[in-house]
Design a protein around this motif. Structure first.
Motif, PDB file in Angstrom:
ATOM      1  N   ALA A 309       0.829  -1.208   0.000  1.00 24.73           N
ATOM      2  CA  ALA A 309       0.000   0.000   0.000  1.00 24.73           C
ATOM      3  C   ALA A 309       0.863   1.257   0.000  1.00 24.73           C
ATOM      4  O   ALA A 309       0.578   2.235  -0.709  1.00 24.73           O
ATOM      5  N   GLN A 310       1.930   1.248   0.799  1.00 23.02           N
ATOM      6  CA  GLN A 310       2.825   2.391   0.860  1.00 23.02           C
ATOM      7  C   GLN A 310       3.515   2.626  -0.479  1.00 23.02           C
ATOM      8  O   GLN A 310       3.717   3.763  -0.906  1.00 23.02           O
ATOM      9  N   TYR A 311       3.867   1.522  -1.145  1.00 28.87           N
ATOM     10  CA  TYR A 311       4.522   1.648  -2.438  1.00 28.87           C
ATOM     11  C   TYR A 311       3.570   2.228  -3.484  1.00 28.87           C
ATOM     12  O   TYR A 311       3.977   3.007  -4.353  1.00 28.87           O
ATOM     13  N   MET A 312       2.301   1.885  -3.396  1.00 29.38           N
ATOM     14  CA  MET A 312       1.317   2.451  -4.309  1.00 29.38           C
ATOM     15  C   MET A 312       1.235   3.962  -4.151  1.00 29.38           C
ATOM     16  O   MET A 312       1.141   4.706  -5.146  1.00 29.38           O
ATOM     17  N   ALA A 313       1.299   4.441  -2.901  1.00 27.17           N
ATOM     18  CA  ALA A 313       1.291   5.889  -2.665  1.00 27.17           C
ATOM     19  C   ALA A 313       2.523   6.544  -3.277  1.00 27.17           C
ATOM     20  O   ALA A 313       2.447   7.634  -3.860  1.00 27.17           O
ATOM     21  N   GLN A 351      -6.144  -8.892  -8.744  1.00 28.23           N
ATOM     22  CA  GLN A 351      -4.973  -8.756  -7.874  1.00 28.23           C
ATOM     23  C   GLN A 351      -3.904  -7.841  -8.461  1.00 28.23           C
ATOM     24  O   GLN A 351      -2.803  -7.752  -7.927  1.00 28.23           O
ATOM     25  N   THR A 352      -4.224  -7.166  -9.559  1.00 28.28           N
ATOM     26  CA  THR A 352      -3.267  -6.281 -10.221  1.00 28.28           C
ATOM     27  C   THR A 352      -3.763  -4.841 -10.189  1.00 28.28           C
ATOM     28  O   THR A 352      -4.935  -4.573 -10.480  1.00 28.28           O
ATOM     29  N   ALA A 353      -2.876  -3.933  -9.840  1.00 29.02           N
ATOM     30  CA  ALA A 353      -3.192  -2.506  -9.844  1.00 29.02           C
ATOM     31  C   ALA A 353      -2.216  -1.792 -10.781  1.00 29.02           C
ATOM     32  O   ALA A 353      -1.000  -1.992 -10.690  1.00 29.02           O
ATOM     33  N   THR A 354      -2.745  -0.982 -11.665  1.00 32.59           N
ATOM     34  CA  THR A 354      -1.925  -0.176 -12.562  1.00 32.59           C
ATOM     35  C   THR A 354      -1.982   1.269 -12.088  1.00 32.59           C
ATOM     36  O   THR A 354      -3.069   1.849 -11.972  1.00 32.59           O
ATOM     37  N   VAL A 355      -0.814   1.824 -11.783  1.00 35.37           N
ATOM     38  CA  VAL A 355      -0.722   3.177 -11.242  1.00 35.37           C
ATOM     39  C   VAL A 355      -0.018   4.057 -12.265  1.00 35.37           C
ATOM     40  O   VAL A 355       1.156   3.826 -12.593  1.00 35.37           O
ATOM     41  N   ARG A 356      -0.725   5.045 -12.792  1.00 37.98           N
ATOM     42  CA  ARG A 356      -0.139   6.005 -13.722  1.00 37.98           C
ATOM     43  C   ARG A 356       0.183   7.281 -12.952  1.00 37.98           C
ATOM     44  O   ARG A 356      -0.710   7.924 -12.410  1.00 37.98           O
ATOM     45  N   GLY A 357       1.461   7.619 -12.892  1.00 36.29           N
ATOM     46  CA  GLY A 357       1.890   8.758 -12.090  1.00 36.29           C
ATOM     47  C   GLY A 357       1.268  10.062 -12.542  1.00 36.29           C
ATOM     48  O   GLY A 357       1.080  10.292 -13.742  1.00 36.29           O
ATOM     49  N   VAL A 358       0.929  10.890 -11.570  1.00 39.33           N
ATOM     50  CA  VAL A 358       0.374  12.212 -11.848  1.00 39.33           C
ATOM     51  C   VAL A 358       1.355  13.282 -11.372  1.00 39.33           C
ATOM     52  O   VAL A 358       2.282  13.000 -10.617  1.00 39.33           O
ATOM     53  N   LYS A 359       1.144  14.510 -11.847  1.00 35.32           N
ATOM     54  CA  LYS A 359       2.068  15.599 -11.498  1.00 35.32           C
ATOM     55  C   LYS A 359       1.967  15.992 -10.033  1.00 35.32           C
ATOM     56  O   LYS A 359       2.962  16.365  -9.396  1.00 35.32           O
ATOM     57  N   SER A 360       0.754  15.922  -9.463  1.00 33.07           N
ATOM     58  CA  SER A 360       0.583  16.315  -8.067  1.00 33.07           C
ATOM     59  C   SER A 360      -0.670  15.674  -7.496  1.00 33.07           C
ATOM     60  O   SER A 360      -1.593  15.294  -8.228  1.00 33.07           O
ATOM     61  N   LEU A 361      -0.676  15.526  -6.172  1.00 31.44           N
ATOM     62  CA  LEU A 361      -1.855  15.095  -5.435  1.00 31.44           C
ATOM     63  C   LEU A 361      -2.439  16.289  -4.701  1.00 31.44           C
ATOM     64  O   LEU A 361      -1.734  17.269  -4.433  1.00 31.44           O
ATOM     65  N   ARG A 362      -3.703  16.209  -4.350  1.00 28.46           N
ATOM     66  CA  ARG A 362      -4.375  17.305  -3.660  1.00 28.46           C
ATOM     67  C   ARG A 362      -4.995  16.782  -2.368  1.00 28.46           C
ATOM     68  O   ARG A 362      -5.650  15.733  -2.375  1.00 28.46           O
TER      69      ARG A 362
END
Length: 421
Positions: A309-313, A351-362
Motif C-alpha cells: 500500500a505504501q509503495y502504491m502511494a 490482484q493487479t493494480a496499474t498506477v499512472r503517475g500524476v504531477k501532483s496530489l491534492r
C-alpha cells in the motif's frame, strides 16, 4: 476519536528512531508462556496490538511489569488455558497462544480469530502442524479445543505454502515436544529469526531459522532470558517511502538494508538512495522524479505485502506507469479508492493494480481501511498540495508507534486533532 491532519509539500530531514518490530514483539511475548521463569524483552513498541496481547497474557496468569520499552513477563503458573473470544477477536496474533499452552499444559481452548479486512487467513496450517505433533483437536462453538495429555512429539511438517504465522506457531510448540521436529517450506522472514534467537536464549534448540528448513530439537523445559526485539522493517520501509514521496533525507536509526529484502533494490530503481551507516539506514531523495517501477509481493526475501500500500502511494507521483501485483492476500487494494480521492490515477483489476503517475496530489478527507493502508494515506498526504485529513486512526495506532511525533521531529506538518464528524 482523533483524525490526522497533514499539510503536505514539506521535505523530511533529520533522524528518526525505528521502533521494535510489532510482528516480532507479539510472538516473543507469547513465548513467555513456555516457561515459568521471567522473560525480559527490550525495544518493545508501545502499540495498541501490544497492549491487547498483554490483556490476553494477563488472562493466562502472566505477571506483567512494563518500564518504557522494557517488558518483563513471568508465567510462573498458567491460571487459565482458555483464550476467550472477546479478547482473541480483537487481534489475530492472539491465536498463537494455542501452541505454547498446549506444549506446556497439555491442553488449550482458544477462540478462532475469524477473518480480517484484508481477506481471510485460515488457521488450517497451524492446526495440521499441531496434529502432526500428536495433538487431538476439535472445533466447538467457535473454539479450537486441543489436548496432548502425553505431551507433544516431534514430527515432520511440510507446509503446502509459506506461512509466517504457522511457522512461528509450530516452532514455539515444538520447543517442548519430545524428539525432533522438522519444518519444511518454512517462512524465512527476519521475524522468524528473531523468534528463534529468543527461544534459543531461553534454552530451546532451534536450527535453520531464516532458511526454508527449520529443525527443532525438543527440550524438557525452557528458562528465563533477556531478548532485544529487532527493528521494524515495515516501519523502516514506510518512512523510506515517505522520503521518496516528500523528498529530503532521513537517517532511520537502528535500520539496516538487509531487513528490507527485495524492497531495497526496488526503491533504488525508483530513484531513492539507501546507504547503511553505523547508526542506521540513510535514505535520500533529491529533486529528480521518482521512476515508475513494477513490483509483485512475495514472501521474504521478496517484496513484502505489508509495504504494498505504501509503495502504491509512492508510485502515485512517479514518472511513468507502475504495475503492482498482490500475490499474498486477496482484497488488499481497499486503499486505492482513498488514494484516488487525493488525485491518484489507479486502475485495479483483480490482484493487479496499474498506477499512472500524476504531477501532483491534492489534499482531501480520506479514511483508513486497515493498518498498512493507513500509512499509504500518510505518505500521500505528506506529498499532496493542501491539507489531508485521515480518519479511523485506530488502524494506524496498531502498528506505528508515535507516528505523528516522529514525523513532526523531521519537519512534517502533522497533528492529531479531534474528529468531530
Amino acid at each position: 476519536m482523533d483524525k490526522l491532519a497533514i499539510i503536505g509539500g514539506r521535505e523530511l530531514y533529520g533522524e528518526l528512531e525505528i521502533s521494535g518490530a510489532k510482528n516480532s514483539a507479539l510472538k516473543v511475548m507469547v513465548a513467555s508462556l513456555l516457561t515459568a521463569d521471567a522473560l525480559t524483552l527490550t525495544n518493545v513498541p508501545d502499540l495498541a496490538d501490544v497492549r491487547q496481547l498483554l490483556v490476553l497474557l494477563d488472562n493466562h496468569g502472566v505477571e506483567i511489569d512494563r518500564d518504557g520499552a522494557t517488558l518483563r513477563l513471568k508465567a510462573k503458573e498458567i491460571t487459565s488455558t482458555t483464550a476467550p473470544y472477546e479478547i482473541v477477536r480483537k487481534m489475530r496474533a492472539s491465536f498463537n497462544v494455542l501452541g505454547p499452552l498446549l506444549a506446556r499444559e497439555g491442553e488449550a481452548r482458544v477462540s478462532l480469530p475469524g477473518g480480517c479486512a484484508i481477506g481471510a487467513r485460515p488457521v488450517d496450517l497451524h492446526l495440521k502442524a499441531l496434529e502432526a505433533m500428536g495433538a487431538q483437536i476439535e472445533l466447538e462453538e467457535g473454539y479450537v479445543v486441543a489436548s496432548a495429555k502425553q505431551g507433544l512429539r516431534g514430527a515432520r511438517v511440510s507446509f503446502p505454502f509459506v506461512s509466517v504465522g504457522a511457522t512461528e506457531h509450530s516452532m514455539m510448540a515444538a520447543t517442548l515436544a519430545e524428539g525432533v521436529t522438522t519444518l519444511e517450506n518454512a517462512a524465512r522472514e527476519p521475524e522468524i529469526v528473531d523468534l528463534a534467537d529468543c527461544l534459543n536464549a531461553m534454552g530451546a534448540r532451534v536450527e535453520g531459522a531464516g532458511t526454508s528448513t527449520i529443525t527443532i530439537h525438543g527440550v524438557a523445559a525452557l528458562h528465563g532470558a533477556t531478548h532485544d526485539v529487532l527493528p521494524d522493517r515495515i516501519e523502516m520501509g514506510s518512512y523510506a517511502m515517505a522520503v521518496g514521496a516528500a523528498g529530503g533525507e532521513l537517517l532511520l536509526k537502528r535500520g539496516r538494508m538487509s531487513l528490507l529484502g527485495a524492497a531495497d533494490g526496488i526503491l533504488a530503481e525508483a530513484g531513492l538512495t539507501l546507504t547503511d551507516e553505523p547508526d542506521g539506514l540513510r535514505v535520500t531523495k533529491w529533486g529528480r522524479p521518482t521512476k515508475g517501477t513494477n513490483v509483485h509481493t512475495e514472501p521474504f526475501p521478496g517484496f513484502p505485502t505489508d509495504l504494498q500500500a505504501q509503495y502504491m502511494a509512492l508510485m502515485a507521483l512517479a514518472d511513468g506507469t507502475s504495475v503492482i501485483r498482490e500475490t499474498i492476500f486477496e482484497n488488499r487494494y481497499m486503499h486505492a479508492p482513498e488514494l484516488m480521492r487525493l488525485g491518484a490515477n489507479i486502475h485495479v483489476d483483480g490482484q493487479t493494480a496499474t498506477v499512472r503517475g500524476v504531477k501532483s496530489l491534492r489534499g482531501a478527507p480520506v479514511m483508513a481501511t486497515d493498518l498498512r493502508a493507513s500509512m499509504s494515506l500518510v505518505i500521500a498526504g505528506l506529498s499532496a498540495e493542501g491539507q489531508t485529513f485521515i480518519s479511523r486512526l485506530y488502524h494506524l495506532d496498531r502498528g506505528f508507534e508515535r507516528l505523528d511525533k516522529k514525523l513532526q521531529s523531521v519537519g512534517a506538518l502533522v497533528e492529531r486533532v479531534p474528529d468531530t464528524d
